[in-house]
Design a protein around this motif. Structure first.
Motif, PDB file in Angstrom:
ATOM      1  N   SER A  57       6.432   1.538  -4.395  1.00 56.51           N
ATOM      2  CA  SER A  57       6.820   1.398  -2.991  1.00 56.51           C
ATOM      3  C   SER A  57       6.406   0.042  -2.455  1.00 56.51           C
ATOM      4  O   SER A  57       5.208  -0.281  -2.404  1.00 56.51           O
ATOM      5  N   ALA A  58       7.392  -0.755  -2.038  1.00 58.11           N
ATOM      6  CA  ALA A  58       7.087  -2.078  -1.485  1.00 58.11           C
ATOM      7  C   ALA A  58       6.341  -1.973  -0.168  1.00 58.11           C
ATOM      8  O   ALA A  58       5.507  -2.830   0.164  1.00 58.11           O
ATOM      9  N   THR A  79      -0.158  -5.714 -12.528  1.00 58.77           N
ATOM     10  CA  THR A  79       1.204  -6.192 -12.758  1.00 58.77           C
ATOM     11  C   THR A  79       2.264  -5.271 -12.169  1.00 58.77           C
ATOM     12  O   THR A  79       3.404  -5.693 -11.964  1.00 58.77           O
ATOM     13  N   THR A  84       2.644   1.976  -6.804  1.00 60.75           N
ATOM     14  CA  THR A  84       3.248   0.771  -7.372  1.00 60.75           C
ATOM     15  C   THR A  84       4.743   0.678  -7.104  1.00 60.75           C
ATOM     16  O   THR A  84       5.303  -0.421  -7.036  1.00 60.75           O
ATOM     17  N   SER A 137       2.627  -0.449  -1.023  1.00 60.71           N
ATOM     18  CA  SER A 137       1.772  -1.209  -1.936  1.00 60.71           C
ATOM     19  C   SER A 137       0.917  -2.236  -1.216  1.00 60.71           C
ATOM     20  O   SER A 137      -0.231  -2.486  -1.610  1.00 60.71           O
ATOM     21  N   GLY A 193       5.779 -13.048   2.239  1.00 66.17           N
ATOM     22  CA  GLY A 193       7.202 -12.783   2.200  1.00 66.17           C
ATOM     23  C   GLY A 193       8.046 -14.039   2.254  1.00 66.17           C
ATOM     24  O   GLY A 193       9.153 -14.090   1.693  1.00 66.17           O
ATOM     25  N   PHE A 218       2.379  -4.168  -9.191  1.00 61.26           N
ATOM     26  CA  PHE A 218       2.526  -4.415  -7.762  1.00 61.26           C
ATOM     27  C   PHE A 218       3.265  -5.733  -7.523  1.00 61.26           C
ATOM     28  O   PHE A 218       3.249  -6.638  -8.364  1.00 61.26           O
ATOM     29  N   SER A 219       3.849  -5.869  -6.357  1.00 61.61           N
ATOM     30  CA  SER A 219       4.612  -7.062  -6.004  1.00 61.61           C
ATOM     31  C   SER A 219       3.680  -8.248  -5.776  1.00 61.61           C
ATOM     32  O   SER A 219       2.481  -8.076  -5.509  1.00 61.61           O
ATOM     33  N   PRO A 220       4.199  -9.487  -5.855  1.00 63.24           N
ATOM     34  CA  PRO A 220       3.372 -10.662  -5.565  1.00 63.24           C
ATOM     35  C   PRO A 220       2.767 -10.626  -4.161  1.00 63.24           C
ATOM     36  O   PRO A 220       1.627 -11.063  -3.969  1.00 63.24           O
ATOM     37  N   VAL A 221       3.524 -10.116  -3.182  1.00 67.92           N
ATOM     38  CA  VAL A 221       2.993 -10.050  -1.814  1.00 67.92           C
ATOM     39  C   VAL A 221       1.809  -9.092  -1.748  1.00 67.92           C
ATOM     40  O   VAL A 221       0.799  -9.380  -1.095  1.00 67.92           O
ATOM     41  N   ALA A 222       1.900  -7.965  -2.424  1.00 66.53           N
ATOM     42  CA  ALA A 222       0.794  -7.012  -2.429  1.00 66.53           C
ATOM     43  C   ALA A 222      -0.432  -7.606  -3.104  1.00 66.53           C
ATOM     44  O   ALA A 222      -1.567  -7.436  -2.628  1.00 66.53           O
ATOM     45  N   ARG A 223      -0.234  -8.334  -4.187  1.00 64.19           N
ATOM     46  CA  ARG A 223      -1.373  -8.954  -4.879  1.00 64.19           C
ATOM     47  C   ARG A 223      -1.977 -10.084  -4.047  1.00 64.19           C
ATOM     48  O   ARG A 223      -3.195 -10.293  -4.060  1.00 64.19           O
TER      49      ARG A 223
END
Length: 333
Positions: free
Chosen positions: A246-247, A276, A244, A250, A330, A278-283
């Motif tokens: 690491s951008a 929650t 979680t 993740s 992104g 994780f970043s929006p991009v990962a989700r």
């Protein structure tokens, strides 16, 4: 081999029990689960109960949509003239691919429904690349999935837009990639019924096609559900926590998690919203990859189009979907 009167040797007819191999496969896949349910002192262990619950959840989520897809596949073969598809899709395959991808908006189903429908389209003469674009887009861009995404991410319309655009882009890219690099020997579609034959009952053809597709896909769906449940039980939650922060890690991690969890596309937005940390991009990656590549879908593709196709197509789709999600997410998120 058997001889004939003119000296030509022909293959002997297979034993009658081999004609029921879809039922045998389905029974073999269900046997381990039945054993866990009915036999042994381990049946009440927490891990086994979790495994049982997840396996049933994945299977029961997917069955209604697989039922829809196989019914639609049988209806296409029995009732829809082949000329309909030649009129609706552009003559040039390169243009037919994005049109077929956008057509996925109209089918309210998940990935289990799209596989038999794509197989049926190929059997009716549709360019395979266009059928594959439809296969990938339909589970991710139909109105039910987009509405569920909006509900799961309230006040975040860009997440819905990002999912729609990314899924359409990936579907088109994979269709064009098949036109460029795909080989006919990789594809082994199991089309046993190829449209209405003069003098035959359309309803009988529909029933025969529906029965074949449903039994054929059912066994592979069970195998995928059992594999997904095993992953859920075997992997500890601490493994999720390690990614979680690491951008960079993740995004590929949630892409791989989507493949292994095999969540139905109508429900994956709520799973993604719950991640929650994780970043929006990962989700977003989780929601784009899952409907296109997961364990049950790989199993269904292998059973429908052949293992050589499923391995290559699934690996390429996972890579393209992950990269596109990172790039488009992104920018938009």
């Amino acid at each position: 081999m058997q001889g004939t009167a003119d000296g030509v040797r022909t293959a002997a007819a297979p034993p009658s029990w081999l004609r029921c191999w879809p039922l045998i496969l389905l029974g073999a896949a269900l046997l381990p689960g039945a054993a866990v349910f009915l036999v042994g002192r381990w049946g009440e262990a927490p891990a086994v109960q979790t495994w049982r619950t997840v396996a049933l959840a994945v299977f029961l989520q997917a069955v209604p949509f697989m039922l829809l897809g196989t019914a639609l596949s049988g209806a296409i073969n029995a009732f829809v003239p082949a000329s309909v598809f030649t009129r609706l899709l552009p003559k040039r395959p390169a243009l037919a691919v994005p049109v077929a991808g956008v057509a996925g908006v109209v089918l309210p189903g998940c990935e289990c429904a799209s596989v038999p429908v794509a197989n049926s389209l190929i059997g009716r003469g549709v360019e395979p690349a266009a059928a594959f674009a439809f296969l990938l887009s339909a589970p991710a861009v139909n109105p039910i999935v987009l509405t569920a995404t909006a509900v799961a991410f309230p006040g975040q319309p860009m997440m819905v837009l990002a999912r729609l655009l990314t899924s359409l882009v990936v579907a088109a890219l994979m269709g064009w990639l098949w036109l460029w690099r795909g080989k006919a020997e990789w594809l082994r579609p199991t089309v046993r019924h190829t449209g209405h034959r003069h003098g035959h009952s359309r309803w009988a053809e529909f029933r025969g096609g529906f029965q074949h597709d449903f039994l054929h896909a059912g066994g592979f769906l069970v195998v995928g559900a059992l594999a997904a449940a095993t992953f859920n039980v075997a992997v500890p939650p601490s493994v999720l926590d390690a990614f979680t922060g690491s951008a960079w890690l993740s995004v590929p991690f949630l892409a791989g998690l989507a493949v292994l969890l095999a969540v139905c596309s109508e429900a994956d937005a709520f799973v993604a919203a719950s991640l929650t940390g994780f970043s929006p991009v990962a989700r977003l990656t989780f929601m784009v990859v899952g409907p296109m590549v997961d364990l049950k879908l790989i199993a269904l593709q292998a059973g429908t189009f052949g293992r050589a196709f499923a391995v290559r197509f699934s690996a390429a789709t996972a890579l393209v979907a992950t990269v596109c999600s990172a790039l488009i997410g992104g920018v938009l998120l």
